[in-house]
Design a protein around this motif. Sequence first.
Motif, PDB file in Angstrom:
ATOM      1  N   GLU A 108       0.770  -1.208  -0.079  1.00 33.02           N
ATOM      2  CA  GLU A 108       0.188  -0.154   0.056  1.00 33.02           C
ATOM      3  C   GLU A 108       0.882   1.326  -0.049  1.00 33.02           C
ATOM      4  O   GLU A 108       0.498   2.376  -0.515  1.00 33.02           O
ATOM      5  N   ILE A 109       2.125   1.075   0.789  1.00 33.36           N
ATOM      6  CA  ILE A 109       2.934   2.194   1.051  1.00 33.36           C
ATOM      7  C   ILE A 109       4.151   1.891   0.709  1.00 33.36           C
ATOM      8  O   ILE A 109       4.803   0.931   1.220  1.00 33.36           O
ATOM      9  N   TRP A 110       4.952   2.777   0.034  1.00 33.47           N
ATOM     10  CA  TRP A 110       6.444   2.241  -0.175  1.00 33.47           C
ATOM     11  C   TRP A 110       7.002   3.541   0.163  1.00 33.47           C
ATOM     12  O   TRP A 110       6.761   4.711   0.061  1.00 33.47           O
ATOM     13  N   THR A 111       8.360   3.341   0.841  1.00 33.16           N
ATOM     14  CA  THR A 111       9.420   4.349   1.084  1.00 33.16           C
ATOM     15  C   THR A 111      10.704   3.994   0.602  1.00 33.16           C
ATOM     16  O   THR A 111      11.021   2.873   1.058  1.00 33.16           O
ATOM     17  N   ASP A 112      11.483   4.927  -0.114  1.00 31.28           N
ATOM     18  CA  ASP A 112      12.837   4.533  -0.543  1.00 31.28           C
ATOM     19  C   ASP A 112      14.068   4.903   0.639  1.00 31.28           C
ATOM     20  O   ASP A 112      14.034   5.790   1.114  1.00 31.28           O
ATOM     21  N   PHE A 113      14.617   3.544   1.154  1.00 31.24           N
ATOM     22  CA  PHE A 113      15.537   3.709   2.160  1.00 31.24           C
ATOM     23  C   PHE A 113      16.998   3.942   1.581  1.00 31.24           C
ATOM     24  O   PHE A 113      17.924   3.973   2.540  1.00 31.24           O
ATOM     25  N   GLY A 114      17.024   4.200   0.153  1.00 36.99           N
ATOM     26  CA  GLY A 114      18.392   4.535  -0.251  1.00 36.99           C
ATOM     27  C   GLY A 114      19.163   3.187  -0.402  1.00 36.99           C
ATOM     28  O   GLY A 114      19.038   1.958  -0.195  1.00 36.99           O
ATOM     29  N   ASN A 115      20.351   3.252  -0.819  1.00 35.84           N
ATOM     30  CA  ASN A 115      21.513   2.044  -0.698  1.00 35.84           C
ATOM     31  C   ASN A 115      22.295   2.090   0.273  1.00 35.84           C
ATOM     32  O   ASN A 115      23.316   1.139   0.353  1.00 35.84           O
ATOM     33  N   THR A 116      22.658   2.890   1.465  1.00 36.37           N
ATOM     34  CA  THR A 116      23.187   2.884   2.519  1.00 36.37           C
ATOM     35  C   THR A 116      22.645   2.162   3.610  1.00 36.37           C
ATOM     36  O   THR A 116      22.891   2.447   4.652  1.00 36.37           O
ATOM     37  N   PHE A 117      21.686   1.239   3.554  1.00 39.32           N
ATOM     38  CA  PHE A 117      20.867   0.804   4.793  1.00 39.32           C
ATOM     39  C   PHE A 117      21.644  -0.503   5.188  1.00 39.32           C
ATOM     40  O   PHE A 117      22.068  -1.395   4.380  1.00 39.32           O
ATOM     41  N   ASP A 118      21.546  -0.625   6.347  1.00 42.05           N
ATOM     42  CA  ASP A 118      22.283  -1.685   7.237  1.00 42.05           C
ATOM     43  C   ASP A 118      21.048  -2.800   7.415  1.00 42.05           C
ATOM     44  O   ASP A 118      20.435  -2.691   8.234  1.00 42.05           O
ATOM     45  N   ALA A 119      21.055  -3.701   6.460  1.00 39.71           N
ATOM     46  CA  ALA A 119      20.088  -4.826   6.255  1.00 39.71           C
ATOM     47  C   ALA A 119      20.219  -5.653   7.421  1.00 39.71           C
ATOM     48  O   ALA A 119      18.998  -6.276   7.985  1.00 39.71           O
ATOM     49  N   ASN A 120      21.397  -5.993   7.837  1.00 42.92           N
ATOM     50  CA  ASN A 120      21.679  -6.980   8.985  1.00 42.92           C
ATOM     51  C   ASN A 120      21.033  -6.494  10.367  1.00 42.92           C
ATOM     52  O   ASN A 120      20.367  -7.278  10.907  1.00 42.92           O
ATOM     53  N   SER A 121      21.276  -5.046  10.529  1.00 45.42           N
ATOM     54  CA  SER A 121      20.494  -4.642  11.639  1.00 45.42           C
ATOM     55  C   SER A 121      19.130  -4.789  11.871  1.00 45.42           C
ATOM     56  O   SER A 121      18.438  -5.144  12.784  1.00 45.42           O
ATOM     57  N   TYR A 122      18.616  -4.254  10.691  1.00 51.25           N
ATOM     58  CA  TYR A 122      17.223  -4.231  10.592  1.00 51.25           C
ATOM     59  C   TYR A 122      16.638  -5.852  10.651  1.00 51.25           C
ATOM     60  O   TYR A 122      15.707  -6.042  11.139  1.00 51.25           O
ATOM     61  N   ASN A 123      17.269  -6.832  10.140  1.00 54.97           N
ATOM     62  CA  ASN A 123      16.784  -8.150  10.145  1.00 54.97           C
ATOM     63  C   ASN A 123      16.911  -8.771  11.437  1.00 54.97           C
ATOM     64  O   ASN A 123      15.826  -9.373  12.179  1.00 54.97           O
ATOM     65  N   GLN A 124      17.846  -8.139  12.260  1.00 54.39           N
ATOM     66  CA  GLN A 124      17.838  -8.483  13.634  1.00 54.39           C
ATOM     67  C   GLN A 124      16.676  -8.036  14.729  1.00 54.39           C
ATOM     68  O   GLN A 124      16.148  -8.613  15.475  1.00 54.39           O
ATOM     69  N   LEU A 125      16.488  -6.687  14.110  1.00 57.53           N
ATOM     70  CA  LEU A 125      15.430  -6.073  14.641  1.00 57.53           C
ATOM     71  C   LEU A 125      13.902  -6.703  14.463  1.00 57.53           C
ATOM     72  O   LEU A 125      13.171  -6.982  15.317  1.00 57.53           O
ATOM     73  N   CYS A 126      14.132  -7.154  13.226  1.00 57.39           N
ATOM     74  CA  CYS A 126      12.760  -8.212  12.878  1.00 57.39           C
ATOM     75  C   CYS A 126      12.596  -9.268  13.800  1.00 57.39           C
ATOM     76  O   CYS A 126      11.226  -9.541  14.238  1.00 57.39           O
ATOM     77  N   GLN A 127      13.559  -9.865  14.128  1.00 51.89           N
ATOM     78  CA  GLN A 127      13.447 -10.893  14.942  1.00 51.89           C
ATOM     79  C   GLN A 127      13.089 -10.644  16.498  1.00 51.89           C
ATOM     80  O   GLN A 127      12.543 -11.227  16.958  1.00 51.89           O
ATOM     81  N   LEU A 128      14.161  -9.382  16.875  1.00 49.31           N
ATOM     82  CA  LEU A 128      13.476  -9.195  18.078  1.00 49.31           C
ATOM     83  C   LEU A 128      12.100  -8.719  18.407  1.00 49.31           C
ATOM     84  O   LEU A 128      11.230  -9.176  19.497  1.00 49.31           O
ATOM     85  N   ALA A 129      11.707  -7.820  17.416  1.00 48.24           N
ATOM     86  CA  ALA A 129      10.229  -7.358  17.315  1.00 48.24           C
ATOM     87  C   ALA A 129       9.306  -8.631  17.493  1.00 48.24           C
ATOM     88  O   ALA A 129       8.277  -8.251  17.674  1.00 48.24           O
ATOM     89  N   ASN A 130       9.640  -9.824  16.986  1.00 44.64           N
ATOM     90  CA  ASN A 130       8.731 -10.947  16.833  1.00 44.64           C
ATOM     91  C   ASN A 130       8.877 -11.858  17.968  1.00 44.64           C
ATOM     92  O   ASN A 130       8.250 -12.844  17.907  1.00 44.64           O
ATOM     93  N   GLY A 131       9.814 -11.649  18.559  1.00 42.87           N
ATOM     94  CA  GLY A 131      10.417 -12.682  19.588  1.00 42.87           C
ATOM     95  C   GLY A 131      10.074 -12.130  21.170  1.00 42.87           C
ATOM     96  O   GLY A 131       9.127 -11.835  21.499  1.00 42.87           O
ATOM     97  N   GLU A 132      11.509 -11.971  21.734  1.00 41.06           N
ATOM     98  CA  GLU A 132      11.348 -11.568  23.071  1.00 41.06           C
ATOM     99  C   GLU A 132      10.478 -10.329  23.402  1.00 41.06           C
ATOM    100  O   GLU A 132      10.263 -10.182  24.694  1.00 41.06           O
ATOM    101  N   PHE A 133      10.762  -9.341  22.465  1.00 46.16           N
ATOM    102  CA  PHE A 133      10.116  -7.847  22.740  1.00 46.16           C
ATOM    103  C   PHE A 133       9.039  -7.809  22.218  1.00 46.16           C
ATOM    104  O   PHE A 133       8.342  -6.596  21.852  1.00 46.16           O
ATOM    105  N   LYS A 134       8.163  -9.083  21.704  1.00 42.51           N
ATOM    106  CA  LYS A 134       7.115  -8.630  20.717  1.00 42.51           C
ATOM    107  C   LYS A 134       6.039  -7.694  21.664  1.00 42.51           C
ATOM    108  O   LYS A 134       5.236  -7.288  20.826  1.00 42.51           O
TER     109      LYS A 134
END
Lengths: 138, 277
Positions: A108-134
């Motif tokens: 529905e919505i999209w935002t360009d995050f550019g090409n200097t984005f740290d995918a690894n940190s974001y991926n870990q955040l996804c896991q935390l946000a669905n795990g221990e800190f849901k």
Amino acid sequence: MLQPLLRKQKVEFFKLYIYSFTWLIFSFLFQAMDTSNPAAFVNAQLLPNFIGKKVRAVVQVNQCDGGVAIAKSIDDHQLTIKGLPQVPLMNYVEVIGIAESNNSIDAEIWTDFGNTFDANSYNQLCQLANGEFKSLFL
Amino acid sequence: MYSSASQFDGNAAFSGGGFMPSQATQGPDRSPFPSKNRDAQSLLPLTVKQISDAFQSSDEKTNLIVDGVDVNNVTLVGRVCNKAGRITDVTFLLDDGTGRIECNKWLQEAVDMNEAEGILDGMYVRLHGHLKGFQGKRMLNVFSLRPVTDFNEIASHFIDCIYVHLYNTRLRTGVSNQQHVSNPKPITPTKSYHAQANPLNQFSGQHINGQKSVEEMVLDVLHLPTNRARDEGVPRDLIAQHLGVSLDKLMLAVKNLIEEGAIYEAIADHYKSIING
């Protein structure tokens, strides 16, 4: 004959006005904070848990034609993103939309995050946000 | 810390004048909130979900409490929706993905207006604001609003939220025991002390079998009552002699401790711990 009818109509109108006004106030009150429709942080691995629900995912679009884009998720899986306009290829793009299946999102919505984005940190955040800190997120 | 309140009693001088808090709640000791220190006034990174949960579990009269901390100022990151600008203020909904919260920013100067005009629907923003209840609903009174340009800030913000949540729920319970010691003397600044305590633990971690590191031994020496009494600090030769280590080894530890802010050089080659009192 006509006079009382008009007056009655006036009263009806006034009632309607009052009702709509109260409704407006109420909807405004409940709108102040709304957590009923969160967008869950997901990577491709977590996507199947949210089918039919709103999600947010960061992807790199490989190719995009006719509103259907083939993209790589931050955890290196292939996803299909629908309803995406022409976005910069290989840039990190955040899409917010409904999870349609294990590997497709209707954006529905999209935002360009550019090409200097740290995918690894974001991926870990996804896991935390669905795990221990849901509880902080959903 | 709040001793100025007892030196000058506004209530007595002006009989309140309608502006001072009533006698019952006045004074730091009688405050209904357990900690009115600076910790309680800190800027908390939060998610809308956390605010909403706290709001639902509290009655409207009291302050909002998240993880045992009074919430005053908060920082949020999210997308702007339904922005409505007026001459005097701008209102919008901030959607951080966990929920939406109503925000309001008063426009006082031309700078504010320019700042607000640059914010459009759909943009990611970092905002700092004051959470307040108004007519039974919570809204955010924004005082700083700026667009997110580096999108790593989004992940960073939420990781911050997780960290602060973890700090306040787990780490803090250990700290608070010491904070609530009813010692009237202004003892060590607990916050900074604990900040230093961690690096020191790291030093000890480097040593096997629980043997004390040179850094810790130096601190022990400086904390000896006789050495505490020395205003000029403890000469380095004396420390070295006491510990039986070489001057080189000692100076390395001393340098580390100085960098950590745990000790300082009082006069040339004389060292003092910051928590000597």
